[in-house]
Design an enzyme around this catalytic site. Structure first.
Site, PDB file in Angstrom:
ATOM      1  N   SER A  34       8.032 -17.469 -51.202  1.00  0.00           N
ATOM      2  CA  SER A  34       9.027 -18.535 -51.388  1.00  0.00           C
ATOM      3  C   SER A  34      10.291 -18.106 -50.666  1.00  0.00           C
ATOM      4  O   SER A  34      10.418 -16.943 -50.269  1.00  0.00           O
ATOM      5  CB  SER A  34       9.346 -18.716 -52.867  1.00  0.00           C
ATOM      6  OG  SER A  34      10.277 -17.734 -53.298  1.00  0.00           O
ATOM      7  N   ASP A  35      11.232 -19.024 -50.476  1.00  0.00           N
ATOM      8  CA  ASP A  35      12.533 -18.572 -50.007  1.00  0.00           C
ATOM      9  C   ASP A  35      13.310 -18.082 -51.231  1.00  0.00           C
ATOM     10  O   ASP A  35      12.896 -18.256 -52.379  1.00  0.00           O
ATOM     11  CB  ASP A  35      13.269 -19.666 -49.233  1.00  0.00           C
ATOM     12  CG  ASP A  35      14.316 -19.049 -48.294  1.00  0.00           C
ATOM     13  OD1 ASP A  35      14.645 -17.860 -48.460  1.00  0.00           O
ATOM     14  OD2 ASP A  35      14.797 -19.748 -47.383  1.00  0.00           O
ATOM     15  N   TRP A  36      14.422 -17.485 -50.969  1.00  0.00           N
ATOM     16  CA  TRP A  36      15.222 -16.826 -52.012  1.00  0.00           C
ATOM     17  C   TRP A  36      15.594 -17.813 -53.131  1.00  0.00           C
ATOM     18  O   TRP A  36      16.402 -18.720 -52.912  1.00  0.00           O
ATOM     19  CB  TRP A  36      16.493 -16.271 -51.368  1.00  0.00           C
ATOM     20  CG  TRP A  36      17.416 -15.547 -52.283  1.00  0.00           C
ATOM     21  CD1 TRP A  36      18.071 -16.055 -53.375  1.00  0.00           C
ATOM     22  CD2 TRP A  36      17.814 -14.181 -52.187  1.00  0.00           C
ATOM     23  NE1 TRP A  36      18.840 -15.095 -53.952  1.00  0.00           N
ATOM     24  CE2 TRP A  36      18.704 -13.927 -53.233  1.00  0.00           C
ATOM     25  CE3 TRP A  36      17.514 -13.140 -51.301  1.00  0.00           C
ATOM     26  CZ2 TRP A  36      19.308 -12.689 -53.427  1.00  0.00           C
ATOM     27  CZ3 TRP A  36      18.112 -11.919 -51.494  1.00  0.00           C
ATOM     28  CH2 TRP A  36      18.989 -11.690 -52.556  1.00  0.00           C
ATOM     29  N   GLY A  37      14.990 -17.617 -54.262  1.00  0.00           N
ATOM     30  CA  GLY A  37      15.330 -18.466 -55.407  1.00  0.00           C
ATOM     31  C   GLY A  37      14.849 -19.898 -55.284  1.00  0.00           C
ATOM     32  O   GLY A  37      15.206 -20.749 -56.105  1.00  0.00           O
TER      33      GLY A  37
END
Ligand code: NOJ
Length: 749
Positions: A290-293
Site C-alpha cells: 500500500s502507499d503510506w497510510g
C-alpha cells in the site's frame, strides 16, 4: 605459448572461477524450488506470524510521511510482527535491525525498503529531467548505479520507478515520473526497472523495483496531490496503464498502489485494479504494497468506516503489504475470526512476500546486503559521479539560442553569474533525494569556475532569493552585469517546491525572479537563463526576451559541472521535453496527443466558433518533444516500403538525418502516427517511435522505423485491443509541434 603454460592458465582460471563461485553464497533457484520452500515455511507459521509478514513500519528517524507513534516497533520485529521496514539505511543499521528479526521464532528476514528515486549516494537528475534525455541506455545506467549503491548499503527494495503519467504540471510529483506520454513513459519505465533489478533478484547488486502508484494517481484533479481521479476506462487503459504494463513486462518485483480514489474506489481498496487487472489479466507474481497510510486513509475517503474495515477492504482487494496504516497487524486476526477475510487470502499475500525474500537470497544470508566494507567501496565513486555528470548534461534542454549566443567561449573576459540559484548547492539535489552530511553538490557557479581558464573573471550577485518579493538587491546585480561581457542567470525553484505534497496553483517563475531577468536584460548585455525546476514553469517574458535559455531542471550531484559542459560547448545539448510547458495555468491540462474535436482551431485560438480560448493560444509555450541543438539538422527522403499493408504485416519507414551545422551533436528523430478515422476517435498524433542519433558535422544517417500491428492498435468501442482498416498519417519531426516529413499508408483487412 607452451602447453604447460596454457594448462597453468586454464587451471588458474578454473581456480578463480571456483573461488568466486564459493564466495557467492546464493545459487540461482528455480521457481519450483522456491515454491516448495515458501509452502514449507508457510505451513510452520501461525496466523499472527503470517500477518506480521504483511506489516511494514517506517523507522522514525527518516520518516517520509505522517508518523504514527509506536515505541514497540523493535519488539514487534523480535516477535515476528513485522515483515518489512522502510527508511532504515546503511549497512550497519540494516544489520542491526535485521539482527532483531533473527531473534524471532522463525527467523524470517526483513525486507528493507527506501525511496531510491534518482540515485542513492550520488544524486542523479530528477526523473523528469532524465526523461528529457530520451536516452534509455543512460536512464537504465542511472537506475543501475542507484541500485548498486543502495544494495551495498543494505537496501533490498526501492519504491521506484514512479510511472504515473502526468499531464498537469501543477501536480508536485510530476518531477518523479517520465512526463506526459504513454509511449516514452513505458520505455522509460522498463529501462528503470531493468536498471534497479540488474541481472535479477538474488544478485548482490540488485534491488527490487516497485512500479507506483497503481493506478492513475498522476491524474489528480486540479493537480492537487492526493486528489480524486476520475476517468473513462479508455483513458485509463490508453494513457495511464501502459507504463505499468511495461514495468511489469520488464520484471518489476513489486507494485505500490496509490492514495487516489479512481472513479469512486480508492486505489488501495480497488479490486478491479489489483485483482482483475494486475494479478488477473496481467498475471503479476510479485506483491503489492500500500502507499503510506493509504489503507487507513480509506476512512477519510468515505469508503470504510474505520481502520479495521479499511484493512478488510484492502486485503480483499489485493493489497498485500500494509505500509504504516497499522491496520493489518491490529485487525487481520480478528477479521479472520469474523470470517471477513479468509486464511486463503492471507496465505496468498504472505506467499507473494516470502517468495521475494527467497529470491533475494535473504534466507541463505539475511545480512548479505549489509556489508560495511562493500558499502564503503561502492558509494560515491568517481565513476558513479562521472555517470551522474554524463546523464545530467544529456538531460539539459536548450529552449532558445538567439544569434547562436551559446556555446560560450572559454576565453570570455568577464562573466557575471547572477541569480538566487547561481551559488546554490542544496537545490541541485532536487526533491526525493537521499540526504547526506557534508555532501558535495556542484553549484552552477562552481561548475563554471571549474570550466573557465585563469584569464576569465567571474563576478557574482544574487539579485534576489527564489521567493523574494523585494527588489532591493537588483541594483547591485545590475551593476555587476554592467561589468560583464555575458550574464548567466540561474533562476527557478528551490528543491522542495516540487515533489510530494508540493502542488502549486501558480507555476510561474517564483517571486520577483522574472523582474530580475528584465532588469538585467535592460543592461543590454547578452543573457543566458538557466531555468531550474522539477516541473514545467511559466516564464513567457523570458521566453520572448532572453538571448538563450537552458532548462536545467535539478540535475543532482554534478549539476554545475554538467551545466558548464553545455554552456561552453563541451557537450552539445540534446534533451527534448518529455512534457509540455504551458503559457498559462489556464491551459492545463495541455498535452500533445489531444483529440481533434468537431471544431478544431485553425489559428491556435478559439475564435470563430472553434475549439480553444479567445484570450490565449491552445498550443503550449514549449511542446512535448521540443529541444534545440548548437548544430542544425535536416530531415529528408521519407520513404515507406509499402503504401498498403494488412494487419499482420509491417511497414518500414526510412528517412535521412543530416547534420548541416558546424558542431557534432545528437538529434532525437520522432515518429508520430495518426489513425485518421476510427470507430473511436483517435488523437491528432501519437509518438510511436524515436531514435537518438549522433552525427558529426556534415554527416548523414538513414533512420528506420518499423510500424507493426501493435503501433496501429487501439481499444475499440468494446474495449478490445485491435486495428481497424483505414488511412494512417506518418509524421516525422524533431518535436511534436515541428513535423518535417509527412506521408500516409492504408491498413486493409
Ligand atoms: C508516500 C509516497 O506516495 C510513496 O511514493 C513513497 O514511496 C512512500 N510515501 C514511502 O516514502
Amino acid at each position: 605459448m607452451k602447453r604447460h603454460t596454457i594448462l597453468l592458465i586454464l587451471s588458474l582460471v578454473h581456480l578463480s572461477l571456483t573461488l568466486s563461485a564459493q564466495k557467492k553464497p546464493v545459487q540461482p533457484k528455480s521457481a519450483d524450488a522456491i515454491d516448495i520452500k515458501v509452502k514449507t515455511l508457510l505451513a510452520k507459521m501461525t496466523l499472527d506470524e503470517k500477518i506480521g509478514q504483511l506489516n511494514q513500519y517506517t523507522s522514525d528517524r527518516l520518516a517520509t510521511g505522517p508518523l504514527t507513534p509506536n515505541s514497540s516497533k523493535f519488539n514487534e520485529i523480535k516477535t515476528g510482527k513485522v515483515g518489512s521496514m522502510l527508511n532504515v539505511k546503511g549497512a550497519k543499521e540494516t544489520r542491526m535491525v535485521q539482527e532483531l528479526a533473527m531473534q524471532s521464532r522463525l527467523k524470517i528476514p526483513l525486507l528493507f525498503g527506501l525511496d531510491v528515486i534518482h540515485g542513492y549516494r550520488v544524486t542523479f537528475p530528477v526523473p523528469l529531467a532524465e526523461a528529457a534525455s530520451w536516452d534509455l541506455g543512460m536512464i537504465e545506467t542511472s537506475a543501475r548505479i542507484a541500485g548498486k549503491e543502495a544494495a551495498s548499503a543494505g537496501i533490498h527494495w526501492t519504491f521506484a520507478p514512479m510511472v504515473d503519467i502526468a499531464r498537469d504540471p501543477r501536480w508536485g510529483r510530476v518531477m518523479e515520473g517520465a512526463g506526459e506520454d504513454p509511449y516514452l513513459g513505458s520505455l522509460i519505465a522498463g529501462a528503470r526497472v531493468k536498471g534497479f533489478q540488474g541481472k535479477g533478484l538474488g544478485s548482490l547488486d540488485a534491488i527490487m523495483a516497485c512500479a507506483k502508484h497503481f493506478a492513475a494517481y498522476g491524474a489528480a484533479i486540479g493537480g492537487r496531490d492526493y486528489n480524486t481521479t476520475d476517468m473513462s476506462d479508455r483513458t485509463l487503459w490508453e494513457v495511464y496503464l501502459p507504463p505499468f504494463k511495461a514495468a511489469l513486462d520488464a520484471g518489476a518485483a513489486t507494485f505500490m498502489n496509490g492514495f487516489n480514489d479512481l472513479n469512486g474506489v480508492p486505489a488501495t481498496g480497488n479490486s478491479y485494479l489489483q485483482r482483475d487487472i494486475l494479478k488477473g489479466k496481467w498475471a503479476f507474481k510479485g506483491f503489492v504494497v500500500s502507499d503510506w497510510g493509504s489503507i487507513g486513509e480509506m476512512v477519510n475517503h468515505g469508503f470504510a468506516t474505520d481502520n479495521k474495515q479499511a484493512g478488510m477492504l484492502a486485503i480483499n482487494a489485493g493489497s498485500d503489504m500494509d505500509m504504516e496504516s497499522h491496520s493489518y497487524i491490529v485487525n487481520l486476526a480478528q477479521l479472520v475470526k469474523e470470517e471477513k477475510v479468509s486464511v486463503v487470502t492471507i496465505n496468498e499475500a504472505v506467499k507473494r512476500i516470502l517468495r521475494k525474500k527467497f529470491e533475494m537470497g535473504l534466507f541463505d544470508d539475511p545480512y548479505r546486503f549489509s556489508n560495511e566494507e562493500r558499502e564503503k567501496n561502492t558509494l560515491n565513486s568517481p565513476e558513479n559521479r562521472g555517470a551522474a555528470r554524463d546523464i545530467a548534461k544529456h538531460s539539459i534542454v536548450l529552449l532558445k539560442n538567439d544569434n547562436q549566443l551559446l556555446p560560450l567561449s572559454k576565453t570570455i573576459k568577464i562573466i557575471a553569474v547572477i541569480g538566487p540559484l547561481a551559488k546554490s548547492n542544496i537545490d541541485m539535489m532536487g526533491f526525493w533525494s537521499v540526504k547526506w552530511d557534508n555532501d558535495h553538490l556542484v553549484s552552477p557557479y562552481e561548475g563554471i569556475e571549474n570550466k573557465v581558464g585563469k584569464t576569465t573573471k567571474l563576478l557574482y550577485a544574487q539579485g534576489c532569493d527564489v521567493t523574494d518579493t523585494s527588489k532591493a538587491n537588483f541594483s547591485q546585480a545590475v551593476a555587476t552585469a554592467m561589468q560583464a561581457d555575458v550574464v548567466v542567470l540561474a533562476v527557478g525553484e528551490h528543491f522542495d517546491m516540487t515533489g510530494e505534497a508540493k502542488s502549486k496553483a501558480n507555476i510561474h517563475l517564483p517571486g520577483v525572479q522574472e523582474d530580475l531577468i528584465k532588469a538585467i536584460k535592460a543592461t543590454g548585455k547578452p543573457i543566458v537563463v538557466l531555468t531550474m525546476s522539477g516541473r514545467p514553469m511559466i516564464f513567457n517574458w523570458t521566453a520572448d526576451h532572453a538571448d538563450a535559455i537552458l532548462q536545467t531542471w535539478w540535475l543532482g550531484s554534478e549539476a554545475g559541472n554538467a551545466i558548464a559542459d553545455v554552456l561552453f560547448g563541451d557537450y552539445n545539448p540534446s534533451g527534448k521535453l518529455p512534457i509540455s510547458f504551458p503559457r498559462s495555468e489556464g491551459q492545463i491540462p495541455v498535452y500533445y496527443n489531444y483529440k481533434n474535436t468537431g471544431r478544431p482551431s485553425t489559428n491556435d485560438y478559439g475564435t470563430g466558433y472553434k475549439s480553444g480560448y479567445t484570450d490565449l493560444q491552445n498550443s503550449p509555450r514549449y511542446a512535448f518533444g521540443y529541444g534545440l541543438s548548437y548544430t542544425q539538422f535536416e530531415l529528408s527522403d521519407l520513404k515507406l516500403n509499402k503504401i498498403s499493408i494488412k494487419p499482420n504485416e509491417n511497414i518500414k519507414v526510412t528517412c535521412t538525418l543530416k547534420n548541416t551545422g558546424k558542431y557534432a551533436g545528437e538529434e532525437v528523430v520522432q515518429l508520430y502516427l495518426r489513425d485518421e478515422v476510427g470507430s473511436v476517435t483517435r488523437p491528432v498524433k501519437e509518438l510511436k517511435g524515436f531514435e537518438k542519433v549522433y552525427l558529426k558535422a556534415g554527416e548523414s544517417k538513414a533512420v528506420t522505423f518499423v510500424i507493426n500491428k501493435e503501433k496501429l492498435s487501439f481499444y475499440n468501442q468494446k474495449m478490445n485491443w485491435t486495428t481497424e482498416p483505414g488511412t494512417f498519417d506518418v509524421m516525422i519531426g524533431n518535436s511534436s509541434d515541428h513535423i518535417i516529413l509527412n506521408s500516409k499508408f492504408e491498413l486493409v483487412q
